[in-house]
Design a protein around this motif. Structure first.
Motif, PDB file in Angstrom:
ATOM      1  N   GLY A 193       0.780  -1.227   0.000  1.00  0.00           N
ATOM      2  CA  GLY A 193       0.000   0.000   0.000  1.00  0.00           C
ATOM      3  C   GLY A 193       0.808   1.271   0.000  1.00  0.00           C
ATOM      4  N   LEU A 194       1.919   1.274  -0.697  1.00  0.00           N
ATOM      5  CA  LEU A 194       2.861   2.395  -0.653  1.00  0.00           C
ATOM      6  C   LEU A 194       2.639   3.351  -1.825  1.00  0.00           C
ATOM      7  CD1 LEU A 194       5.326   3.171   1.136  1.00  0.00           C
ATOM      8  CD2 LEU A 194       6.764   2.056  -0.566  1.00  0.00           C
ATOM      9  N   THR A 195       2.729   4.656  -1.548  1.00  0.00           N
ATOM     10  CA  THR A 195       2.763   5.677  -2.590  1.00  0.00           C
ATOM     11  C   THR A 195       4.136   6.334  -2.544  1.00  0.00           C
ATOM     12  OG1 THR A 195       0.386   6.123  -2.453  1.00  0.00           O
ATOM     13  CG2 THR A 195       1.773   7.842  -3.425  1.00  0.00           C
ATOM     14  N   VAL A 196       4.818   6.360  -3.687  1.00  0.00           N
ATOM     15  CA  VAL A 196       6.186   6.889  -3.747  1.00  0.00           C
ATOM     16  C   VAL A 196       6.272   7.969  -4.809  1.00  0.00           C
ATOM     17  CG1 VAL A 196       8.624   6.354  -4.136  1.00  0.00           C
ATOM     18  CG2 VAL A 196       7.139   4.660  -3.041  1.00  0.00           C
ATOM     19  N   ILE A 197       6.819   9.112  -4.424  1.00  0.00           N
ATOM     20  CA  ILE A 197       7.124  10.194  -5.365  1.00  0.00           C
ATOM     21  C   ILE A 197       8.635  10.336  -5.397  1.00  0.00           C
ATOM     22  CG2 ILE A 197       6.975  12.674  -5.805  1.00  0.00           C
ATOM     23  CD1 ILE A 197       4.259  10.821  -3.898  1.00  0.00           C
ATOM     24  N   SER A 222       2.059   2.586  -5.795  1.00  0.00           N
ATOM     25  CA  SER A 222       1.667   3.745  -6.603  1.00  0.00           C
ATOM     26  C   SER A 222       2.899   4.633  -6.763  1.00  0.00           C
ATOM     27  CB  SER A 222       0.538   4.507  -5.912  1.00  0.00           C
ATOM     28  OG  SER A 222       0.202   5.664  -6.658  1.00  0.00           O
ATOM     29  N   LEU A 223       3.418   4.700  -7.975  1.00  0.00           N
ATOM     30  CA  LEU A 223       4.716   5.327  -8.224  1.00  0.00           C
ATOM     31  C   LEU A 223       4.562   6.554  -9.123  1.00  0.00           C
ATOM     32  CD1 LEU A 223       7.845   5.143  -8.011  1.00  0.00           C
ATOM     33  CD2 LEU A 223       7.761   3.608 -10.001  1.00  0.00           C
ATOM     34  N   HIS A 224       5.123   7.688  -8.691  1.00  0.00           N
ATOM     35  CA  HIS A 224       5.081   8.924  -9.458  1.00  0.00           C
ATOM     36  C   HIS A 224       6.516   9.400  -9.690  1.00  0.00           C
ATOM     37  CE1 HIS A 224       0.727   9.409  -8.606  1.00  0.00           C
ATOM     38  NE2 HIS A 224       1.069   8.794  -7.488  1.00  0.00           N
ATOM     39  N   LEU A 225       6.904   9.493 -10.959  1.00  0.00           N
ATOM     40  CA  LEU A 225       8.271   9.887 -11.316  1.00  0.00           C
ATOM     41  C   LEU A 225       8.272  11.329 -11.813  1.00  0.00           C
ATOM     42  CD1 LEU A 225      11.259   9.183 -11.833  1.00  0.00           C
ATOM     43  CD2 LEU A 225      10.563   8.311 -14.087  1.00  0.00           C
ATOM     44  N   PHE A 246       2.532  17.767  -3.889  1.00  0.00           N
ATOM     45  CA  PHE A 246       2.134  16.660  -3.024  1.00  0.00           C
ATOM     46  C   PHE A 246       2.171  17.042  -1.546  1.00  0.00           C
ATOM     47  CE2 PHE A 246       3.595  14.751  -6.949  1.00  0.00           C
ATOM     48  CZ  PHE A 246       2.653  13.759  -7.183  1.00  0.00           C
ATOM     49  N   ASN A 247       1.334  16.336  -0.785  1.00  0.00           N
ATOM     50  CA  ASN A 247       1.342  16.407   0.671  1.00  0.00           C
ATOM     51  C   ASN A 247       1.659  14.996   1.164  1.00  0.00           C
ATOM     52  OD1 ASN A 247       0.890  17.198   3.361  1.00  0.00           O
ATOM     53  ND2 ASN A 247      -1.232  16.492   3.248  1.00  0.00           N
ATOM     54  N   SER A 300       9.548  20.757   2.966  1.00  0.00           N
ATOM     55  CA  SER A 300       8.353  21.606   3.102  1.00  0.00           C
ATOM     56  C   SER A 300       7.056  20.840   2.878  1.00  0.00           C
ATOM     57  CB  SER A 300       8.425  22.794   2.144  1.00  0.00           C
ATOM     58  OG  SER A 300       8.311  22.360   0.801  1.00  0.00           O
ATOM     59  N   GLN A 301       7.102  19.760   2.096  1.00  0.00           N
ATOM     60  CA  GLN A 301       5.871  19.037   1.734  1.00  0.00           C
ATOM     61  C   GLN A 301       5.715  17.710   2.480  1.00  0.00           C
ATOM     62  OE1 GLN A 301       5.103  22.142  -0.008  1.00  0.00           O
ATOM     63  NE2 GLN A 301       3.604  20.570  -0.533  1.00  0.00           N
TER      64      GLN A 301
END
Length: 261
Positions: free
Chosen positions: A116-120, A137-140, A164-165, A198-199
């Protein structure tokens, strides 16, 4: 790339001499031709494991900003240890930033079975590793690709992070000085780390012990901006500094951090 026995002997000679060695000296010592030694020297130089200088070769200095592939070979066992320590503390079903550098890549490898991981991230190697798990969930981040560092940087990249937060920001640094300043080699690197800080609700710094006292020209943040420092073996000076700055140190020496929270 695996090193030959002779290449390992060259590096051992350099470590023992702590100075400049000539191709002639190494050829005579290892009983091979100068041409053979020069070929080995060129390969080791390309890997960043030695440096060509006037009159011969020497070991790179601790402050040299090496390429990603070169840095990946240095302290790899310690970086893997740090990565596993961090993952042991990471909650399930959370979101993280994963910054540039070789230690974040090892973090990515340790995260492959995390659910259940989200990675930016803007770390191309970390993204490639995590792309093998379709449940992450991967965002590059896009931007200008730095070939030697194998990441993306620039205002486009930094703006992407600012969208992103995130629960936990994970990143490394070029160096950490005695004043508690986090140091990077370029303004672009520093801007990305500031965006992560900051985020993110929490900031976790990953740094092997060689980063303390290592010079880099750009100040990106201070230890006051960090909640936790994950390190392989903190020195007494680093422990005192983190205590003064209110930063929790997580290291392999601390058995109380073995269980996942």
């Amino acid at each position: 790339m695996s090193l030959s026995t002779r290449q390992k002997q060259i590096l051992q000679e350099l470590q023992q001499s702590q100075g400049v060695l000539t191709s002639g000296h190494l050829a005579q010592h290892l009983d091979v031709s100068v041409q053979t030694i020069r070929k080995d020297m060129n390969e080791l130089n390309d890997l960043g494991l030695l440096k060509r200088v006037h009159g011969g070769v020497c070991l790179p200095t601790p402050n040299d900003n090496l390429s990603f592939s070169n840095r990946e070979l240095q302290n790899s066992a310690q970086k893997q240890q740090i990565a596993q320590l961090l993952v042991n503390h990471l909650p399930e079903q959370t979101s993280i930033f994963l910054g540039i550098g070789t230690t974040p890549k090892y973090v990515a490898q340790a995260l492959l079975d995390h659910s259940g991981l989200t990675v930016i991230t803007n770390n191309l190697n970390a993204a490639l590793v995590l792309s093998h798990n379709p449940n992450i969930s991967l965002h590059l981040a896009g931007g200008a690709v730095r070939h030697s560092d194998q990441d993306t940087v620039g205002e486009i990249t930094t703006d992407f992070y600012r969208q992103f937060n995130i629960k936990i920001g994970v990143f490394g640094v070029g160096g950490l000085n005695a004043k508690g300043e986090l140091l990077d080699f370029t303004p672009e690197e520093a801007a990305l780390n500031r965006a992560i800080i900051s985020q993110s609700e929490q900031c976790w710094l990953v740094a092997d012990h060689t980063k303390y006292g290592r010079y880099a020209p750009v100040v990106s943040a201070t230890l006051n901006d960090i909640d936790r420092l994950f390190v392989d073996k903190p020195t007494v000076a680093l422990k005192k500094l983190c205590q003064a700055k209110g930063v929790e140190i997580v290291s392999a020496d601390d058995r109380s951090h073995e269980q996942k929270e």
